[in-house]
Design a protein around this motif. Structure first.
Motif, mmCIF file in Angstrom:
data_model
loop_
_atom_site.group_PDB
_atom_site.id
_atom_site.type_symbol
_atom_site.label_atom_id
_atom_site.label_comp_id
_atom_site.label_asym_id
_atom_site.label_seq_id
_atom_site.Cartn_x
_atom_site.Cartn_y
_atom_site.Cartn_z
ATOM 1 N N MET A 1 -72.406 30.473 110.027
ATOM 2 C CA MET A 1 -73.820 31.409 111.029
ATOM 3 C C MET A 1 -72.940 31.480 112.033
ATOM 4 O O MET A 1 -71.753 30.742 112.451
ATOM 5 C CB MET A 1 -75.111 30.242 111.038
ATOM 6 C CG MET A 1 -75.724 31.105 112.466
ATOM 7 S SD MET A 1 -76.717 29.799 112.754
ATOM 8 C CE MET A 1 -77.387 28.522 111.705
ATOM 9 N N THR A 22 -79.413 32.708 117.381
ATOM 10 C CA THR A 22 -77.670 32.558 117.591
ATOM 11 C C THR A 22 -77.804 32.577 118.851
ATOM 12 O O THR A 22 -76.015 32.834 119.153
ATOM 13 C CB THR A 22 -77.796 33.099 116.877
ATOM 14 O OG1 THR A 22 -78.505 34.927 116.779
ATOM 15 C CG2 THR A 22 -78.514 33.195 115.350
ATOM 16 N N VAL A 51 -73.899 18.566 116.204
ATOM 17 C CA VAL A 51 -73.308 18.696 115.309
ATOM 18 C C VAL A 51 -72.022 17.890 115.895
ATOM 19 O O VAL A 51 -71.572 18.205 117.144
ATOM 20 C CB VAL A 51 -73.047 19.818 114.876
ATOM 21 C CG1 VAL A 51 -74.368 20.582 114.214
ATOM 22 C CG2 VAL A 51 -72.249 21.316 115.808
ATOM 23 N N ARG A 55 -66.875 21.102 114.256
ATOM 24 C CA ARG A 55 -68.004 22.545 112.700
ATOM 25 C C ARG A 55 -68.060 23.343 113.513
ATOM 26 O O ARG A 55 -68.137 24.402 113.114
ATOM 27 C CB ARG A 55 -68.955 21.935 112.498
ATOM 28 C CG ARG A 55 -69.090 20.710 111.663
ATOM 29 C CD ARG A 55 -69.926 20.927 110.769
ATOM 30 N NE ARG A 55 -69.545 19.135 109.988
ATOM 31 C CZ ARG A 55 -68.896 19.414 108.478
ATOM 32 N NH1 ARG A 55 -68.746 20.772 107.827
ATOM 33 N NH2 ARG A 55 -69.495 18.100 107.979
ATOM 34 N N GLU A 70 -68.360 30.007 114.866
ATOM 35 C CA GLU A 70 -68.870 30.233 113.391
ATOM 36 C C GLU A 70 -68.816 28.505 113.452
ATOM 37 O O GLU A 70 -67.672 28.027 113.728
ATOM 38 C CB GLU A 70 -67.672 30.552 111.925
ATOM 39 C CG GLU A 70 -68.492 30.622 111.129
ATOM 40 C CD GLU A 70 -67.380 31.680 110.061
ATOM 41 O OE1 GLU A 70 -67.472 31.618 108.839
ATOM 42 O OE2 GLU A 70 -67.020 32.943 111.120
ATOM 43 N N TYR A 71 -70.347 28.936 112.791
ATOM 44 C CA TYR A 71 -70.771 27.521 112.381
ATOM 45 C C TYR A 71 -70.146 26.999 111.021
ATOM 46 O O TYR A 71 -71.464 27.819 109.684
ATOM 47 C CB TYR A 71 -72.101 27.126 112.756
ATOM 48 C CG TYR A 71 -72.595 25.639 112.456
ATOM 49 C CD1 TYR A 71 -72.682 24.426 112.645
ATOM 50 C CD2 TYR A 71 -73.436 25.657 111.286
ATOM 51 C CE1 TYR A 71 -73.022 23.654 112.370
ATOM 52 C CE2 TYR A 71 -73.739 24.243 110.249
ATOM 53 C CZ TYR A 71 -73.526 23.151 110.734
ATOM 54 O OH TYR A 71 -74.169 22.331 110.473
ATOM 55 N N LEU A 72 -69.380 26.378 110.976
ATOM 56 C CA LEU A 72 -68.952 25.571 108.947
ATOM 57 C C LEU A 72 -69.704 24.829 109.071
ATOM 58 O O LEU A 72 -70.018 23.837 109.496
ATOM 59 C CB LEU A 72 -67.876 25.288 109.646
ATOM 60 C CG LEU A 72 -66.413 26.672 110.413
ATOM 61 C CD1 LEU A 72 -65.004 25.198 110.197
ATOM 62 C CD2 LEU A 72 -66.472 27.548 109.492
ATOM 63 N N SER A 73 -70.903 24.799 107.808
ATOM 64 C CA SER A 73 -71.702 24.035 107.560
ATOM 65 C C SER A 73 -70.465 23.413 106.511
ATOM 66 O O SER A 73 -69.757 23.549 106.112
ATOM 67 C CB SER A 73 -72.824 24.857 106.963
ATOM 68 O OG SER A 73 -72.347 25.255 105.395
ATOM 69 N N ALA A 74 -71.703 21.624 106.393
ATOM 70 C CA ALA A 74 -70.698 20.979 104.962
ATOM 71 C C ALA A 74 -70.800 21.546 103.823
ATOM 72 O O ALA A 74 -71.562 22.636 103.244
ATOM 73 C CB ALA A 74 -71.025 19.620 104.818
#
Length: 75
Positions: A1, A22, A51, A55, A70-74
């Motif tokens: 995202m 966003t 978070v 991330r 950019e949000y790095l999800s698990a």
């Protein structure tokens, strides 16, 4: 995202304002010297979102007011 941020440095207080899902406005006390403001913005945004700062990755806007994270999800 992707997260879109308008940054303000050398502010009186550190604040994060969510405009919509966003888009954010982030103010930090730190001056934009040697990437310290970007680190402070990343940390403030991560705390607001709940978070880990690791991330969030700064994808563009390292030297400007408009930044894209950019949000790095698990995985």
């Amino acid at each position: 995202m992707r997260l879109f941020v308008i940054a303000k440095t050398k502010a009186r207080a550190t604040e994060v304002e969510q405009i919509d899902a966003t888009h954010f406005r982030v103010a930090v006390k730190v001056a934009p010297v040697e990437g310290k403001a970007n680190a402070a913005i990343t940390k403030a945004l991560a705390m607001f979102l709940g978070v880990a700062p690791a991330r969030l990755v700064l994808r563009s806007g390292a030297t400007g007011k408009k930044k894209v994270f950019e949000y790095l999800s698990a995985v």
